[in-house]
Design a protein around this motif. Structure first.
Motif, PDB file in Angstrom:
ATOM      1  N   THR A   1       0.816  -1.212   0.000  1.00 35.87           N
ATOM      2  CA  THR A   1       0.000   0.000   0.000  1.00 35.87           C
ATOM      3  C   THR A   1       0.851   1.262   0.000  1.00 35.87           C
ATOM      4  OG1 THR A   1      -0.213  -0.193   2.411  1.00 35.87           O
ATOM      5  CG2 THR A   1      -2.019  -1.065   1.067  1.00 35.87           C
ATOM      6  N   GLY A   2       2.154   1.123  -0.251  1.00 40.79           N
ATOM      7  CA  GLY A   2       3.025   2.276  -0.359  1.00 40.79           C
ATOM      8  C   GLY A   2       3.589   2.774   0.961  1.00 40.79           C
ATOM      9  N   ASN A   3       3.368   2.007   2.023  1.00 42.46           N
ATOM     10  CA  ASN A   3       3.923   2.353   3.325  1.00 42.46           C
ATOM     11  C   ASN A   3       5.214   1.582   3.548  1.00 42.46           C
ATOM     12  OD1 ASN A   3       1.702   4.123   4.559  1.00 42.46           O
ATOM     13  ND2 ASN A   3       0.564   2.345   3.839  1.00 42.46           N
ATOM     14  N   VAL A   4       5.878   1.854   4.647  1.00 50.72           N
ATOM     15  CA  VAL A   4       7.161   1.218   4.942  1.00 50.72           C
ATOM     16  C   VAL A   4       6.963   0.240   6.092  1.00 50.72           C
ATOM     17  CG1 VAL A   4       9.533   1.601   5.689  1.00 50.72           C
ATOM     18  CG2 VAL A   4       8.434   3.243   4.161  1.00 50.72           C
ATOM     19  N   PRO A   5       7.322  -1.039   5.892  1.00 50.90           N
ATOM     20  CA  PRO A   5       7.188  -2.027   6.981  1.00 50.90           C
ATOM     21  C   PRO A   5       7.985  -1.617   8.198  1.00 50.90           C
ATOM     22  CG  PRO A   5       7.625  -3.095   4.884  1.00 50.90           C
ATOM     23  CD  PRO A   5       7.843  -1.640   4.656  1.00 50.90           C
ATOM     24  N   ARG A   6       7.522  -2.046   9.362  1.00 50.87           N
ATOM     25  CA  ARG A   6       8.210  -1.698  10.601  1.00 50.87           C
ATOM     26  C   ARG A   6       9.546  -2.429  10.672  1.00 50.87           C
ATOM     27  NH1 ARG A   6       6.883  -4.941  15.478  1.00 50.87           N
ATOM     28  NH2 ARG A   6       6.386  -7.051  14.789  1.00 50.87           N
ATOM     29  N   LYS A   7      10.402  -1.950  11.554  1.00 48.03           N
ATOM     30  CA  LYS A   7      11.732  -2.552  11.712  1.00 48.03           C
ATOM     31  C   LYS A   7      11.620  -4.023  12.098  1.00 48.03           C
ATOM     32  CE  LYS A   7      13.845   1.757  13.338  1.00 48.03           C
ATOM     33  NZ  LYS A   7      14.539   2.423  14.444  1.00 48.03           N
TER      34      LYS A   7
END
Length: 293
Positions: free
Chosen positions: A287-293
């Motif tokens: 969805t164009g977001n960045v996965p968490r660490k």
């Protein structure tokens, strides 16, 4: 609704915190004419309220994927503001508050006054990259320059180290959460310049900038690899997964799900576990977001 002494204490002073006012409204909406106690609307379903950044696209996609293996799961999703979600959680009107920021002091004080302790689950990061045409000579901009370009103060590329050519702005449609998010992150909440061209999705922006040597726009991180466009660094920091997760890239926000400790609904926790799983994080990335660490 009659305001009791405890609620009156929340409204002391002329400038009561917005979250307090939202909370009282939610309590009022959950009360019958004969009862002062708020009625929970979460029984038997996972109720998520809060940030439009999460609710516009990410949460519906996560819910749809979760329901493939949990067909009987029932959801209610309401997307407004982070503060609305936190207030709803404190009023027992939802069991998950979606937030694109951490609670502010007023909200933490309000939670403490209501004996609510928050569980914080990071689900990823929202981030946006500024893009230009690949032929553009500008590769780095200061935050002030980005602000002034998108608000119309700077209108020629020569004023930011480029060629003598007018700047053409491409943006999301103004009612979208994405347009509002960029406005908050990059424009100090100032209005967009007049004459910009708007699109209903990032792909439209990317395509337009890729066809216009004077174009500038913004998109999700993964779309910066599209032929014809390039990402602009902000004060020397490129938009990458690493720079976002390290907190270095400025146009990013950590996304959270909050629950109430001691009242955490098992089905809601199962959904959050899914969101934080490898499969859920793939949806975050898609969805164009960045996965968490």
């Amino acid at each position: 609704m009659k305001i009791n002494s405890r609620n009156q204490s929340l409204l002391k002073g002329r400038h009561a915190p917005i979250c307090c006012l939202i909370l009282l409204g939610l309590i009022a909406s959950g009360c019958s004419d004969k009862s002062q106690a708020p009625q929970s609307s979460t029984k038997g379903k996972i109720v998520i309220k809060g940030s439009n950044t999460i609710g516009e696209e990410l949460a519906p996609r996560l819910i749809a994927e979760f329901k493939k293996d949990h067909g009987s799961a029932m959801f209610e999703l309401e997307s407004k503001l982070t503060g609305y979600g936190l207030a709803a959680l404190m009023a027992d009107q939802c069991n998950v508050a979606a937030a694109s920021r951490q609670p502010i002091k007023d909200e933490l004080d309000l939670a403490k006054s209501r004996n609510v302790e928050l569980n914080d689950y990071v689900i990823g990061s929202y981030s946006v990259a500024v893009i230009v045409n690949s032929a553009c000579g500008v590769a780095d901009l200061k935050r002030e320059q980005v602000r002034d370009i998108f608000t119309g103060v700077i209108q020629n590329w020569k004023d930011v180290g480029g060629s003598d050519a007018p700047i053409h702005i491409y943006s999301r449609d103004p009612v979208s959460g994405t347009a509002l998010g960029f406005k908050e992150l990059a424009m100090e909440n100032k209005p967009y310049a007049s004459g910009q061209k708007t699109f209903t999705n990032y792909n439209g922006i990317v395509q337009a900038v890729g066809q216009d040597a004077s174009g500038i726009g913004y998109c999700s991180i993964e779309l910066t690899n599209t032929p014809g466009v390039k990402a602009v660094s902000i004060s020397g920091v490129a938009p990458t997964v690493a720079s976002i997760n390290e907190g270095k890239y400025p146009y990013a926000r950590v996304l959270h799900f909050y629950t109430s400790k001691g009242k955490e609904d098992p089905s809601a926790k199962e959904f959050i576990d899914f969101v934080q799983s490898e499969k859920g994080q793939q949806i975050v990335a898609q969805t164009g977001n960045v996965p968490r660490k």
